[in-house]
Design a protein around this motif. Sequence first.
Motif, PDB file in Angstrom:
ATOM      1  N   LYS A 181       0.927  -0.901   0.074  1.00 57.91           N
ATOM      2  CA  LYS A 181      -0.063  -0.163  -0.217  1.00 57.91           C
ATOM      3  C   LYS A 181       0.222   1.672  -0.045  1.00 57.91           C
ATOM      4  N   VAL A 182       0.448   2.557  -0.706  1.00 54.44           N
ATOM      5  CA  VAL A 182       0.936   3.381  -0.954  1.00 54.44           C
ATOM      6  C   VAL A 182       0.442   4.539  -0.691  1.00 54.44           C
ATOM      7  N   LEU A 183       1.404   5.986  -0.148  1.00 55.39           N
ATOM      8  CA  LEU A 183       0.555   7.106   0.604  1.00 55.39           C
ATOM      9  C   LEU A 183       1.630   7.901  -0.677  1.00 55.39           C
ATOM     10  N   ALA A 184       0.610   8.361  -1.050  1.00 55.41           N
ATOM     11  CA  ALA A 184       1.458   9.394  -2.213  1.00 55.41           C
ATOM     12  C   ALA A 184       0.997  10.910  -2.182  1.00 55.41           C
ATOM     13  N   PHE A 185       2.019  11.725  -1.408  1.00 51.99           N
ATOM     14  CA  PHE A 185       0.833  13.380  -1.155  1.00 51.99           C
ATOM     15  C   PHE A 185       2.670  14.148  -1.265  1.00 51.99           C
ATOM     16  N   CYS A 186       2.331  15.341  -1.482  1.00 51.61           N
ATOM     17  CA  CYS A 186       2.792  17.052  -1.950  1.00 51.61           C
ATOM     18  C   CYS A 186       3.121  17.245  -0.481  1.00 51.61           C
ATOM     19  N   PRO A 187       4.380  17.637  -0.259  1.00 48.92           N
ATOM     20  CA  PRO A 187       4.829  18.434   1.366  1.00 48.92           C
ATOM     21  C   PRO A 187       3.680  19.412   1.387  1.00 48.92           C
ATOM     22  N   SER A 188       4.380  19.448   3.113  1.00 50.96           N
ATOM     23  CA  SER A 188       3.588  21.044   3.073  1.00 50.96           C
ATOM     24  C   SER A 188       4.210  22.298   2.602  1.00 50.96           C
ATOM     25  N   VAL A 208      -1.729  -0.800  -7.820  1.00 49.16           N
ATOM     26  CA  VAL A 208      -1.454  -0.972  -6.032  1.00 49.16           C
ATOM     27  C   VAL A 208      -2.435   0.388  -5.337  1.00 49.16           C
ATOM     28  N   GLU A 209      -3.056  -0.309  -4.097  1.00 47.31           N
ATOM     29  CA  GLU A 209      -4.396   0.403  -3.644  1.00 47.31           C
ATOM     30  C   GLU A 209      -3.205   1.660  -3.028  1.00 47.31           C
ATOM     31  N   VAL A 210      -3.523   3.184  -3.398  1.00 51.84           N
ATOM     32  CA  VAL A 210      -2.629   4.087  -3.153  1.00 51.84           C
ATOM     33  C   VAL A 210      -3.546   5.071  -3.027  1.00 51.84           C
ATOM     34  N   ILE A 211      -3.080   5.413  -1.185  1.00 51.37           N
ATOM     35  CA  ILE A 211      -4.014   6.889  -0.118  1.00 51.37           C
ATOM     36  C   ILE A 211      -3.671   8.455  -1.051  1.00 51.37           C
ATOM     37  N   TYR A 212      -4.023   8.790  -1.677  1.00 55.05           N
ATOM     38  CA  TYR A 212      -3.118  10.260  -2.432  1.00 55.05           C
ATOM     39  C   TYR A 212      -4.484  11.605  -1.377  1.00 55.05           C
ATOM     40  N   LEU A 213      -3.452  12.295  -1.197  1.00 56.89           N
ATOM     41  CA  LEU A 213      -3.785  13.687  -0.039  1.00 56.89           C
ATOM     42  C   LEU A 213      -3.463  14.866  -1.080  1.00 56.89           C
ATOM     43  N   GLY A 214      -2.772  14.724  -1.764  1.00 57.69           N
ATOM     44  CA  GLY A 214      -3.025  15.609  -2.819  1.00 57.69           C
ATOM     45  C   GLY A 214      -1.722  16.407  -2.751  1.00 57.69           C
ATOM     46  N   THR A 215      -1.951  17.810  -2.752  1.00 58.09           N
ATOM     47  CA  THR A 215      -1.032  18.794  -2.336  1.00 58.09           C
ATOM     48  C   THR A 215      -1.108  19.724  -0.870  1.00 58.09           C
ATOM     49  N   ASN A 216       0.350  20.288  -1.054  1.00 57.24           N
ATOM     50  CA  ASN A 216      -0.181  20.962   0.314  1.00 57.24           C
ATOM     51  C   ASN A 216      -0.252  20.474   1.915  1.00 57.24           C
ATOM     52  N   THR A 217       0.430  18.877   2.112  1.00 56.93           N
ATOM     53  CA  THR A 217      -0.342  17.680   2.957  1.00 56.93           C
ATOM     54  C   THR A 217       0.961  18.914   4.463  1.00 56.93           C
ATOM     55  N   PRO A 218      -0.030  18.224   5.914  1.00 57.60           N
ATOM     56  CA  PRO A 218       0.327  18.997   6.181  1.00 57.60           C
ATOM     57  C   PRO A 218       1.580  17.907   7.227  1.00 57.60           C
ATOM     58  N   GLU A 223       1.996  10.710  11.001  1.00 57.93           N
ATOM     59  CA  GLU A 223       2.693   8.858  11.268  1.00 57.93           C
ATOM     60  C   GLU A 223       1.037   7.895  11.582  1.00 57.93           C
ATOM     61  N   LEU A 224       0.190   8.790  11.974  1.00 59.88           N
ATOM     62  CA  LEU A 224      -1.130   7.607  12.342  1.00 59.88           C
ATOM     63  C   LEU A 224      -1.744   6.949  11.423  1.00 59.88           C
ATOM     64  N   LEU A 225      -1.907   7.441  10.267  1.00 63.63           N
ATOM     65  CA  LEU A 225      -2.040   7.282   9.097  1.00 63.63           C
ATOM     66  C   LEU A 225      -1.505   5.845   8.552  1.00 63.63           C
ATOM     67  N   ILE A 226       0.043   6.458   7.888  1.00 66.42           N
ATOM     68  CA  ILE A 226       1.218   5.063   8.787  1.00 66.42           C
ATOM     69  C   ILE A 226       0.736   4.763   8.799  1.00 66.42           C
ATOM     70  N   GLU A 227       0.977   4.258  10.690  1.00 73.32           N
ATOM     71  CA  GLU A 227       0.724   2.895  11.322  1.00 73.32           C
ATOM     72  C   GLU A 227      -0.973   2.227  11.136  1.00 73.32           C
ATOM     73  N   ARG A 228      -1.932   2.991  11.095  1.00 79.97           N
ATOM     74  CA  ARG A 228      -2.930   2.246  10.863  1.00 79.97           C
ATOM     75  C   ARG A 228      -3.387   1.964   9.677  1.00 79.97           C
ATOM     76  N   HIS A 229      -2.952   2.294   8.239  1.00 81.87           N
ATOM     77  CA  HIS A 229      -3.037   2.152   7.012  1.00 81.87           C
ATOM     78  C   HIS A 229      -2.191   1.188   6.364  1.00 81.87           C
ATOM     79  N   HIS A 230      -1.082   1.100   7.939  1.00 77.03           N
ATOM     80  CA  HIS A 230      -0.137  -0.560   7.429  1.00 77.03           C
ATOM     81  C   HIS A 230       0.633  -0.069   5.669  1.00 77.03           C
ATOM     82  N   ILE A 231       1.001   1.222   5.659  1.00 76.61           N
ATOM     83  CA  ILE A 231       1.852   2.038   4.656  1.00 76.61           C
ATOM     84  C   ILE A 231       2.864   1.123   4.164  1.00 76.61           C
TER      85      ILE A 231
END
Length: 303
Positions: A181-188, A208-218, A223-231
């Motif tokens: 599982k992949v987390l995809a984002f643009c940093p803050s 591939v399952e992708v959690i897409y957060l988009g632009t300007n991600t704080p 950390e909580l997202l990565i842990e809960r979704h087993h990224i």
Amino acid sequence: MYNIKSVSKLLDMPPVTIRAWERRYNVVSPIRSESGHRLYTEQDIEDLRWLKVQTEEKGVNISQAVKLLEKIREQRQGVPKEPEHGEFRVGESYESLRERLYEALTTFDVERANQLMSLAFSMFHFEDVFHDVLAPLLHRIGDEWENHKVTVAQEHFASLFVKQKFSQFFNVFGVNPAMPKVLAFCPSGEQHEIGLLLFTLFLRRHGVEVIYLGTNTPNEGLELLIERHHIEYASLSLTDPKLLPGVETMIATLQGVFPQLQFVLGGPGFQEVSEAFRPLLLGGELGTWNSWFKSLVKRGENA
């Protein structure tokens, strides 16, 4: 009209495959002659040829290719058979499509823009359309907005139009639960996401399952997202080099908390990245992405 023997010869495709695709996926609906034989139209042949290219040359499985064809057909319904303004041109190129899309989007002509998109997807593989037509177009409009050559409204309209096309294709592909599982984002602070959208589409095409957060991600909540979704992988895109020091700090922090988390970094903002992070860089070419993905799959098989 063509019988199945003629279609098979024209496409170099066994009749049994044509019948199977027709029955299982309803890709064509031939009429029947008085004697009960299937008769196919020119459009049927073009659709079958397009599916053949996707499956044999582009590596897309047939069920996914059919879903893509359905999207193209939805757009095709709005294209006139005798188009005005020379809409269809023999030998259409990426450059000419970009120019005409630019004109349509900067004049807020959504109907013509959709017609041009239908033409593009019928002529070229969908990934080529995104990489060679839409991505350069969005870069151009973004640059012209920064240089005050287009308005905020024009830039927002074009960006929304292109992102909607991405979204349509994201929803086509299924997910392979065996893939990481992949987390995809643009940093803050990072507002440009076209490169990340392209990479996410590439990943989705490969199941591939992708959690897409988009632009300007704080940073808060990552950390909580990565842990809960087993990224297992985090994909970051950066165009603004001024943000690099803070991004490096964020990556180092996440690496400390999640030692097994893998990073994929892309975009011109990482050009001066520290030596320790250089192995995480991935170029922007499809060939590079394919090689990287093959190595990812191989590592998974050996794990």
